[in-house]
Design an enzyme around this catalytic site. Structure first.
Site, PDB file in Angstrom:
ATOM      1  N   THR A 231       0.821  -1.217   0.000  1.00 32.19           N
ATOM      2  CA  THR A 231       0.000   0.000   0.000  1.00 32.19           C
ATOM      3  C   THR A 231       0.851   1.262   0.000  1.00 32.19           C
ATOM      4  O   THR A 231       1.968   1.271   0.540  1.00 32.19           O
ATOM      5  CB  THR A 231      -0.886   0.011   1.268  1.00 32.19           C
ATOM      6  OG1 THR A 231      -1.479   1.304   1.392  1.00 32.19           O
ATOM      7  CG2 THR A 231      -0.088  -0.247   2.534  1.00 32.19           C
TER       8      THR A 231
ATOM      9  N   TYR B 185      -1.870   0.336   9.985  1.00 33.79           N
ATOM     10  CA  TYR B 185      -2.107  -0.372   8.726  1.00 33.79           C
ATOM     11  C   TYR B 185      -0.847  -0.302   7.856  1.00 33.79           C
ATOM     12  O   TYR B 185      -0.314  -1.329   7.410  1.00 33.79           O
ATOM     13  CB  TYR B 185      -3.303   0.266   7.994  1.00 33.79           C
ATOM     14  CG  TYR B 185      -3.441  -0.195   6.566  1.00 33.79           C
ATOM     15  CD1 TYR B 185      -3.652  -1.538   6.273  1.00 33.79           C
ATOM     16  CD2 TYR B 185      -3.345   0.708   5.503  1.00 33.79           C
ATOM     17  CE1 TYR B 185      -3.759  -1.975   4.957  1.00 33.79           C
ATOM     18  CE2 TYR B 185      -3.458   0.281   4.192  1.00 33.79           C
ATOM     19  CZ  TYR B 185      -3.663  -1.063   3.925  1.00 33.79           C
ATOM     20  OH  TYR B 185      -3.765  -1.483   2.629  1.00 33.79           O
TER      21      TYR B 185
END
Ligand code: UDP
Length: 328
Positions: free
Chosen positions: A116, A140
């Site tokens: 990501t 995250y």
């Protein structure tokens, strides 16, 4: 060629399963259905199991003998990761470690990993390229960064182990034939949230922060259609199967839209003037994230086909109006 796909019943995974099967690959899906759905799996057998269950994972891999593995299974909501960091380190980092352990035991040495843009945190230069330091500002991003570090070290320890890490920017939109799409009832992602508000599922859309150092004060993101992401996976797989070495690539279009621009385009596409409320910043949000996509264009010959915010929102809107029937 046989490909095992973890998280293949989820939003991005199911689009990649579709692309793989339609390109002639044999697919097997491994998913615990915590956020995925059975009906999202258009092709291949679905094994319902968790990555923490190493026994089932090993049995599955020994039986299927995949040539490569694509690993999507993960938790992906930034604000939730701020509240529940352990869930993210467990689901994303530790479960990937389990997968890698079993891959080593079974001599499967090719992996495509869903990473990501959140690994960059607040990048100093925009657009951000793959050499920028990883400096995540939420759990995250940190959970994905740790996995990337593990992968890098595995490759250093064994040069025959090769991976491609794809750093996704903001994935959105749905299959043009409207068979699959994002199906989280309580989605927190901007486009889905805006469209659900247009449908009346939420009373209003909140804009989180209007005082960012951007032209209109709201955050800017690089929104990419899920089918372009799927294409990138096929190219990355071909690269690995063709004896390509470990690489990291950004997946984005190289330009972005502000939250206000997304809201305006959502209103235009839906024809609904839904209620919007400006509110404070959300924790863990960098002001601007835009990909430098030179490397993936050159390295994998990736050419985006759907670089058009209106198209992205139109496919998502069409999906949003059809999927509740599937859900029931
Ligand atoms: N956002 C917003 N309202 C919402 C959802 C998101 O203003 O209801 C903003 C969010 O603060 C961020 C951008 O939209 O600046 C994209 O957020 P999203 O959750 O879609 O993706 P992320 O970039 O966090 O992965």
């Amino acid at each position: 060629m046989k490909i095992l796909i973890t998280g293949g019943a989820g939003y991005i995974g199911s689009h990649v399963v579709k692309a793989l099967a339609e390109a002639g690959y044999e697919v097997l899906i491994y998913d615990n259905l915590s956020t995925g759905n059975k009906w999202s799996v258009l092709y291949g057998e679905l094994i319902v199991a968790d990555l923490s269950d190493k026994e089932t994972l090993k049995k599955t891999i020994v039986k299927f003998k995949p040539d490569a593995i694509m690993h999507f299974a993960a938790s992906i909501v930034v604000p939730e990761s701020v509240r529940l960091p352990l869930k993210y380190y467990r689901n994303n980092t530790i479960n990937t470690l389990n997968l890698l352990d079993v891959m080593l035991q079974c001599e499967v040495k090719k992996l495509i990993f869903s990473s990501t843009a959140a690994v960059y945190g607040m990048p100093e230069a925009i657009p951000v390229d793959e050499n920028a330091p990883m400096n995540p500002i939420n759990p995250y991003g940190a959970s994905k960064m740790m996995t990337e570090m593990i992968l890098r070290d595995m490759h250093l320890a064994d040069n025959d182990f090769n991976y491609v890490s794809l750093r996704y920017f903001n994935v959105a939109g749905a299959d043009k034939d409207c068979r699959i799409g994002q199906a989280y009832k309580e989605s927190t992602h901007l486009i889905t949230r805006a469209l659900k508000t247009a449908k009346g599922q939420f009373e209003k859309l909140q804009i989180f922060g209007t005082d960012y150092p951007t032209p209109d004060g709201t955050c800017i993101r690089d929104y990419i259609h899920v089918d372009d992401i799927a294409d990138a996976h096929i190219l990355a797989l071909k690269y690995l199967l063709d004896k390509g070495k470990s690489e990291v690539f950004n997946c984005g279009y190289g330009h972005g839209y502000s939250v206000r621009e997304v809201v305006d385009t959502s209103k235009k596409v839906t024809g609904i003037d839904f209620k919007v409320e400006e509110t404070g910043r959300r924790e863990g949000d960098p002001p601007i994230l835009i990909a430098d996509n030179t490397k993936i264009k050159q390295g994998l010959n990736w050419e985006p086909k759907y670089d058009d915010l209106e198209y992205i929102i139109k496919t998502a809107w069409k999906w949003e109006n059809s999927y509740p029937e599937k859900y029931s």
